[in-house]
Design an enzyme around this catalytic site. Structure first.
Site, PDB file in Angstrom:
ATOM      1  CE1 TYR A   4      36.430  34.771  27.739  1.00 27.10           C
ATOM      2  CE2 TYR A   4      37.655  33.960  29.624  1.00 27.10           C
ATOM      3  CZ  TYR A   4      36.457  34.141  28.961  1.00 27.10           C
ATOM      4  OH  TYR A   4      35.286  33.689  29.524  1.00 27.10           O
ATOM      5  CG  ASP A  39      35.688  32.786  32.860  1.00 27.90           C
ATOM      6  OD1 ASP A  39      35.664  32.459  31.662  1.00 27.90           O
ATOM      7  OD2 ASP A  39      36.669  32.586  33.604  1.00 27.90           O
TER       8      ASP A  39
END
EC number: 2.5.1.16
Lengths: 287, 287
Positions: free
Chosen positions: A67, A161
């Site tokens: 990720y 994020d």
């Protein structure tokens, strides 16, 4: 946190009814309530240390690198010269860790709303919080939304994020957020936001991509494999002010030796291209 | 089957300790024990009908198409003229359904060891068992291993749609199985086997690919997104008797209209290429 029973933690979220992932807990390291959310950190049998916010898995030591690398290197490598980068969210430090690796990045500004997440990550998740040690980084505790109102035409790349659009991150999935990011970008700037997956959140993906398309002359959806996220994937919406950008052709490619030196374990130039390659049903949906 | 409690089914397998997926059950349709395995079929809140063998999820109505399309079209499209195809396993009918779609396939032979799985699939999983209706198909109940001993140099493509290497499928992950498939292939023939994923089963993937490499002049690993499989992926080991095969360049590409007519919802020529593109850590591991 009431789903921790018999030594197993079970994820619980209204976004994904009818299916759930559980992991076996070896030791609970932290269970706190910040101003914004429930914070839970534990050590597990098979996934190393795990960060959970409001009952939703944010990252595990086993697979967080895919990720963090992808949300960072996809936009950075789509940009010719990503000197100045803004990170909104990312309170565990993992994205800062990755962005700092890119050879063209000179300056990173990060705005995380929850100081408690930073503090807990520094204490219990050093493999990610190491990102806060970068000399390139200036870290602010505050609202990324408000921060950008006072910072126009300043960044080459903005990476959001965030957690999922329940709780504190809900504003980061609206069209006015994309408009605000646009105003904070330099010419040819690029944004990349976490944006759900095509198996579970197809409406969220479609809507978020549309918001991005409304604000940016070029926009695309990409994804990466993260086993401990719902459906085993995470998706990204990427927008560029450069109408001629070719998202799936990175501006910079790294040798295997450079990959090794940067400790890139997931991202490479071929994966970059593959990340934008969609299964037929979602390619047609997003066309 | 003792893991069905409070209306939720939880997958249980010694291969993947410390993490598990659960789904909410609306109605149990079938709970039987065959000569080979426990068979469980139910209707679920979010994944449609689900087939479980020996406690492991085999396919769900929501996402089975990605697995079935990829294990079929990856090898079929790597072959110039896949006229005659052998399917080993595949008792739900889904692979036969997909293989029959390919315009060059004239004849399909299928060998499934467990008649009960075929029977249950015909009764409760018609969206997959429709594959058994193909006029191209000859279906045998028996051991694929034994079948191939009497069928040498006969097939262009052999697809092994097995369960995981616990229980009846354990023999299908050994090197002598790859040797046997090789003997059953015509010149330039291709095999494709389900082979675990790089997140959870890296030793299995490495070992199975090595077995394939030992027997075939060209071999590769590919993968696809299937949310209800462990780690959200499924992997395939592919081997070819043609040393010059380019696995990631399909021999045939379909137009969008052809994709639509064949009801291909996951597979397309770009996804074919992307399926062979590996994250750095597994690319290095399998190099």
């Amino acid at each position: 946190m009431d789903v921790l029973r018999k030594g197993w933690f079970t994820e619980s979220c209204e976004m994904w009814p009818g299916g759930t992932f559980s992991f076996e807990v070896k030791e609970v390291l932290c269970k706190e309530k910040s101003q914004y959310q429930d914070i839970f950190v534990c050590n597990t049998k098979s996934f190393g240390r795990v960060l959970v916010l409001d009952g939703i898995i944010q990252c595990t030591e086993k697979d967080e690198f895919s990720y963090q690398e992808m949300i960072s290197f996809l936009p950075l490598c789509c940009h010719k010269n990503p000197e100045k980068v803004l990170i909104v969210g990312g309170g565990d430090g993992g994205v800062a860790r990755e962005v700092a690796k890119h050879p063209k990045v000179k300056e990173i500004v990060q705005v995380e709303i929850d100081a408690k997440v930073i503090e807990v990550s520094k204490k219990y998740l050093p493999f990610m919080a190491v990102g806060f040690n970068s000399e390139k980084l200036t870290l602010h505790v505050g609202d990324g939304f408000e921060f950008m109102k006072n910072h126009s035409r300043e960044f080459d790349v903005i990476i959001t994020d965030s957690s999922d659009p329940v709780g504190p991150a809900v504003n980061l999935f609206q069209e006015n957020y994309f408009a605000l990011m646009k105003s904070a970008l330099k010419p040819n700037g690029i944004v990349c936001s976490q944006a759900g997956t095509f198996w579970n959140d197809i409406e969220l993906v479609t809507k978020t991509l549309q918001f991005c398309r409304n604000q940016f002359p070029a926009a695309a959806y990409a994804y990466a494999s993260v086993p401990t996220y719902p459906s085993g994937l995470i998706g990204f919406v990427i927008g560029s002010l450069d109408p001629n950008v070719k998202f799936d052709s990175p501006q910079i490619t790294f040798t295997k030796e450079e990959e090794r030196q940067m400790n890139l374990r997931y991202y490479n130039s071929d994966i970059h291209k593959a990340a934008f390659t969609l299964p037929t049903f979602i390619r047609n949906q997003l066309a």
